[in-house]
Design an enzyme around this catalytic site. Structure first.
Site, PDB file in Angstrom:
ATOM      1  N   PRO A 291       0.813  -1.220   0.000  1.00 51.03           N
ATOM      2  CA  PRO A 291       0.000   0.000   0.000  1.00 51.03           C
ATOM      3  C   PRO A 291       0.848   1.272   0.000  1.00 51.03           C
ATOM      4  CG  PRO A 291      -0.287  -1.229   2.070  1.00 51.03           C
ATOM      5  CD  PRO A 291       0.619  -2.031   1.203  1.00 51.03           C
TER       6      PRO A 291
ATOM      7  N   GLU B 242       1.974  -7.598   7.377  1.00 47.59           N
ATOM      8  CA  GLU B 242       2.762  -6.859   8.368  1.00 47.59           C
ATOM      9  C   GLU B 242       3.770  -5.918   7.729  1.00 47.59           C
ATOM     10  OE1 GLU B 242       2.621 -10.200   7.911  1.00 47.59           O
ATOM     11  OE2 GLU B 242       2.906 -11.257   9.801  1.00 47.59           O
TER      12      GLU B 242
ATOM     13  N   ARG C  60      -2.777  -8.826 -20.544  1.00 46.56           N
ATOM     14  CA  ARG C  60      -3.742  -8.577 -21.615  1.00 46.56           C
ATOM     15  C   ARG C  60      -3.249  -7.535 -22.627  1.00 46.56           C
ATOM     16  NH1 ARG C  60      -6.874  -4.362 -21.035  1.00 46.56           N
ATOM     17  NH2 ARG C  60      -8.702  -5.243 -22.054  1.00 46.56           N
TER      18      ARG C  60
ATOM     19  N   ASP D 166     -10.278   0.565 -24.567  1.00 48.58           N
ATOM     20  CA  ASP D 166     -10.476   0.331 -23.128  1.00 48.58           C
ATOM     21  C   ASP D 166     -10.654   1.639 -22.381  1.00 48.58           C
ATOM     22  OD1 ASP D 166     -10.115  -2.351 -23.361  1.00 48.58           O
ATOM     23  OD2 ASP D 166      -8.056  -2.364 -22.611  1.00 48.58           O
TER      24      ASP D 166
HETATM   25  N1  ADE Z   1      -0.823  -5.017   0.033  1.00 51.19           N
HETATM   26  C1  ADE Z   1      -1.705  -4.581   0.944  1.00 51.19           C
HETATM   27  N2  ADE Z   1      -2.471  -3.604   0.441  1.00 51.19           N
HETATM   28  C2  ADE Z   1      -2.070  -3.404  -0.841  1.00 51.19           C
HETATM   29  C3  ADE Z   1      -2.456  -2.519  -1.869  1.00 51.19           C
HETATM   30  N3  ADE Z   1      -3.430  -1.631  -1.716  1.00 51.19           N
HETATM   31  N4  ADE Z   1      -1.807  -2.594  -3.053  1.00 51.19           N
HETATM   32  C4  ADE Z   1      -0.795  -3.466  -3.218  1.00 51.19           C
HETATM   33  N5  ADE Z   1      -0.377  -4.328  -2.284  1.00 51.19           N
HETATM   34  C5  ADE Z   1      -1.008  -4.297  -1.096  1.00 51.19           C
END
Ligand code: ADE
Length: 235
Positions: free
Chosen positions: A94, A122, A160, A175
């Site tokens: 994230p 984690e 793709r 697309d």
């Molecule tokens: N791992 C946990 N959340 C994630 C996300 N939003 N994008 C990529 N990997 C992740």
């Protein structure tokens, strides 16, 4: 293209690449996908892949040794400056930059080998990102319980777009996002379904009018659902 996925949950991937375009691309040797269990690269006798964070705090952190060992096995080096040309080592987390169609296209056009590291819930030791990783990527502003679904999303978005993957009957040109807008609405038979009629313009065979209608509807949908795309669009 070759894609190697590093995960502590290899079973997660047993079926997920066996459908549709990805399956077809694999059968046609357009892409080769291998999934590796990070645990097999663990160094200690208990096959531990995580440990407590320095500085204290909740949870555990994935140890660097197994990931370094896995990348070394796959690429022959752990120095990203020495990777073979066209190699990207991607950390799904994230904290990454948000995945876009542009990034997917750039991988499809410029990379021969993707190594996808599925960070656990984690988190990973930051030395992975400092040394091994060429791209830290997030699939959106929400937290998953691991990078595995994100690795599937990235793989799908890239594969793709590989030449020949879609087959001649379809094309990625129209697309959503490829022209900075969402895709226009589509309809098929029946022309009258439970009293809901297909827009007349699509039935009259006037291609110039149909194209105009499609652009207008794409703009309308983009304004409603993704006003940020309109502001960012290069006219
Ligand atoms: N791992 C946990 N959340 C994630 C996300 N939003 N994008 C990529 N990997 C992740």
């Amino acid at each position: 293209m070759k894609i190697d996925v590093l995960t502590i949950f290899p079973e997660f991937f047993t079926q997920v690449f066996e459908f549709g375009i990805i399956r077809r691309a694999k059968l046609a040797s357009i892409v080769e996908i291998n999934v590796h269990d990070i645990r097999e690269f663990a160094v200690d006798k208990h096959k531990m892949t995580d440990d407590r964070p320095f500085g204290g705090g909740d949870g555990m952190v994935m140890k660097p040794e197994p990931i370094f060992a896995a990348v070394e096995r796959l690429l022959g080096t752990t120095d990203r400056d020495e990777y073979p040309k066209g190699t990207r080592v991607v950390m799904l987390s994230p904290q990454g930059r948000p995945l876009t169609q542009e990034i997917a296209k750039s991988f499809a056009e410029n990379a021969y080998h993707l190594v996808l590291i599925c960070g656990p819930y984690e988190g990973v030791d930051e030395r992975d990102n400092e040394t091994l990783v060429t791209d830290e990527i997030s699939i959106g502003d929400y937290v998953l319980s691991g990078g595995e679904p994100a690795a599937v999303v990235l793989t799908d978005a890239v594969v793709r777009l590989l030449p020949e993957a879609l087959g001649s009957e379809t094309s990625a040109e129209n697309d959503s996002f490829s022209n900075g807008l969402l895709d226009c609405p589509h309809y098929t038979r029946p022309a009258d379904f439970r009293g809901m009629k297909v827009p007349e313009v699509l039935l009259n065979g006037n291609h110039a009018e149909i194209e105009k209608w499609r652009l207008e509807r794409a703009l309308e949908k983009t304004k409603r659902n993704r006003p940020d795309l309109i502001e960012r669009r290069k006219w």
